[in-house]
Write an enzyme that holds these catalytic residues in place. Sequence first.
Site, short mmCIF file in Angstrom:
data_model
loop_
_atom_site.label_atom_id
_atom_site.label_comp_id
_atom_site.label_asym_id
_atom_site.label_seq_id
_atom_site.Cartn_x
_atom_site.Cartn_y
_atom_site.Cartn_z
N ASP A 181 0.81 -1.22 0.00
CA ASP A 181 0.00 0.00 0.00
C ASP A 181 0.84 1.27 0.00
O ASP A 181 0.42 2.30 0.51
CB ASP A 181 -0.98 0.02 1.20
CG ASP A 181 -1.81 -1.24 1.25
OD1 ASP A 181 -2.22 -1.71 0.18
OD2 ASP A 181 -2.05 -1.76 2.36
N HIS A 208 -4.49 -1.98 -6.01
CA HIS A 208 -3.79 -0.77 -6.43
C HIS A 208 -4.83 0.30 -6.72
O HIS A 208 -5.71 0.09 -7.56
CB HIS A 208 -2.96 -1.04 -7.69
CG HIS A 208 -1.77 -1.89 -7.42
ND1 HIS A 208 -0.79 -2.15 -8.35
CD2 HIS A 208 -1.38 -2.53 -6.30
CE1 HIS A 208 0.13 -2.92 -7.81
NE2 HIS A 208 -0.21 -3.17 -6.57
P1 GTP Z 1 -0.62 -2.94 -2.85
O1 GTP Z 1 -0.12 -3.74 -3.99
O2 GTP Z 1 -1.94 -3.43 -2.35
O3 GTP Z 1 0.40 -2.90 -1.81
O4 GTP Z 1 -1.07 -1.39 -3.22
P2 GTP Z 1 -0.44 0.02 -3.65
O5 GTP Z 1 1.00 0.11 -3.34
O6 GTP Z 1 -0.80 0.31 -5.07
O7 GTP Z 1 -1.19 1.07 -2.73
P3 GTP Z 1 -2.75 1.31 -2.47
O8 GTP Z 1 -3.38 1.75 -3.75
O9 GTP Z 1 -3.36 0.18 -1.74
O10 GTP Z 1 -2.68 2.50 -1.41
C1 GTP Z 1 -2.21 3.72 -1.70
C2 GTP Z 1 -3.33 4.77 -1.49
O11 GTP Z 1 -2.74 6.03 -1.43
C3 GTP Z 1 -4.32 4.85 -2.64
O12 GTP Z 1 -5.57 5.19 -2.12
C4 GTP Z 1 -3.79 5.99 -3.51
O13 GTP Z 1 -4.78 6.68 -4.23
C5 GTP Z 1 -3.19 6.88 -2.47
N1 GTP Z 1 -2.00 7.62 -2.88
C6 GTP Z 1 -0.95 7.20 -3.64
N2 GTP Z 1 -0.01 8.15 -3.69
C7 GTP Z 1 -0.46 9.19 -2.95
C8 GTP Z 1 0.10 10.46 -2.58
O14 GTP Z 1 1.21 10.82 -2.95
N3 GTP Z 1 -0.67 11.25 -1.76
C9 GTP Z 1 -1.91 10.88 -1.32
N4 GTP Z 1 -2.57 11.71 -0.52
N5 GTP Z 1 -2.44 9.69 -1.63
C10 GTP Z 1 -1.72 8.86 -2.42
P1 IMP Z 2 -2.43 -12.68 2.10
O1 IMP Z 2 -1.44 -12.16 1.13
O2 IMP Z 2 -3.86 -12.35 1.74
O3 IMP Z 2 -2.21 -14.13 2.41
O4 IMP Z 2 -2.20 -11.90 3.48
C1 IMP Z 2 -1.02 -12.07 4.25
C2 IMP Z 2 -0.62 -10.75 4.91
O5 IMP Z 2 -0.21 -9.82 3.91
C3 IMP Z 2 -1.75 -10.06 5.67
O6 IMP Z 2 -1.19 -9.36 6.77
C4 IMP Z 2 -2.30 -9.06 4.67
O7 IMP Z 2 -2.93 -7.97 5.30
C5 IMP Z 2 -1.00 -8.64 3.96
N1 IMP Z 2 -1.23 -8.21 2.57
C6 IMP Z 2 -1.40 -9.00 1.49
N2 IMP Z 2 -1.54 -8.26 0.38
C7 IMP Z 2 -1.45 -6.97 0.76
C8 IMP Z 2 -1.48 -5.73 0.05
O8 IMP Z 2 -1.62 -5.67 -1.16
N3 IMP Z 2 -1.34 -4.61 0.80
C9 IMP Z 2 -1.14 -4.66 2.13
N4 IMP Z 2 -1.09 -5.79 2.84
C10 IMP Z 2 -1.24 -6.94 2.16
MG MG Z 3 -3.04 -1.90 -1.75
#
Ligand code: GTP
Ligand code: IMP
Ligand code: MG
Length: 348
Positions: free
Chosen positions: A13, A43
């Site tokens: 995230d 994402h």
């Molecule tokens: P995973 O593969 O699940 O780990 O996800 P990810 O790395 O793509 O991140 P995810 O989208 O779950 O969480 C990031 C959140 O922050 C989203 O809601 C984005 O819209 C938001 N976001 C990303 N960059 C920024 C930023 O620079 N500022 C703000 N305020 N929000 C951001």
């Molecule tokens: P799983 O990948 O669903 O088996 O979850 C294992 C651990 O990884 C848990 O703590 C989840 O919350 C974390 N996890 C898996 N995928 C994500 C992601 O995309 N963002 C943040 N945490 C994740």
């Molecule tokens: Mg995410």
Amino acid sequence: MPCTVIVGGFFGDEGKGKIVAYLSVKDRPTVVARAGVGTNAGHSFNLDGASVKLRQVPSGFPYRNARLLIGPGVLVDPVVFFDEVEKTKVNGRIGVDKQCAIIEQQHIERDKSDMHLSSKVGTTGSGTGPCNSDRALRLTKLAKDLPELKEYIADVPKEVNDALDKNQSVIVEGTQGTFLSLFHGTYPYCTSKDVCASQACADVGIGPTRVDDVLVIFKSFVTRVGAGELAGELGEEEIERRGWVEYGTVTGRLRRAAPFNFDLARRAVMLNGATQVAITKLDVIFPECKDAKSEKDLPKEAAAFIKKVEGSIKVPVALVGTGPDINSIIDFREKRSHPKDQQKTTKS
Ligand code: GTP
Ligand code: IMP
Ligand code: MG
């Protein structure tokens, strides 16, 4: 750069989706290939005022000429895949590798009903753990076994390597974060496979020698969903006071939070062989930065924070996120020559 691998530096995230979407529109890669575990990743980013959430479709979809691929290491849930293909209208330019393993309903049920997974580890319940375990036992179906996926079936390693042979640019989009890695993370509070840069290469079928850049993404603070250690963890009240409240894209759970962790960042740089980093959500810790697009719009404290990170991890900060919109970003890349170009200059 022809081949850039993008991975998370903390616990997922970090904003990989938004960075991949920005780079796709800005740099116009020929291919954006999704690596990582599967539908456990969410994402999300804002595009033209709307919020986009993707668990399967590569986040490079806003660049309309990009070929979008899902590598053989990634688990595919056909229900999620078809829903996203319809929403993003990427039909005709998305391919799923023939060897992607398929998440079935029974994997989701096992993930949710197994107390070790759902209560102890705190998984996302998306079925990825049981599916990867069945895959290791060689029990899963593969994408090529499903007639409904027929029109999407691709040879992803061949397409990606062919693009690189033609010097076309490729973005490899990782998921989760370094410390959720099955090998390098906080076991057993981690995901069901490695999620570092070298695994992302394997997921899409490229060798390490093909990679030009590894971009590791850090959030300006650390968040984590599910169980496991989180150094410097703040209480819920303090998270609220600081305005750091976030909810998981896939599970809707409140994300735990702690201040930026320099030790973890240095280790993530080491484990991934980072050549560049991005820092997202600078606007959350310094609200005056909101939607800034230039370094000169940063208050002193924010600029000092970026310098402090660079000084600590010894890798240049290439991008800084200042808001959820894909254009809310400061791009430092133009100002800085690439380390490989510097080597060339020194040699000549
Ligand atoms: P995973 O593969 O699940 O780990 O996800 P990810 O790395 O793509 O991140 P995810 O989208 O779950 O969480 C990031 C959140 O922050 C989203 O809601 C984005 O819209 C938001 N976001 C990303 N960059 C920024 C930023 O620079 N500022 C703000 N305020 N929000 C951001
Ligand atoms: P799983 O990948 O669903 O088996 O979850 C294992 C651990 O990884 C848990 O703590 C989840 O919350 C974390 N996890 C898996 N995928 C994500 C992601 O995309 N963002 C943040 N945490 C994740
Ligand atoms: Mg995410």
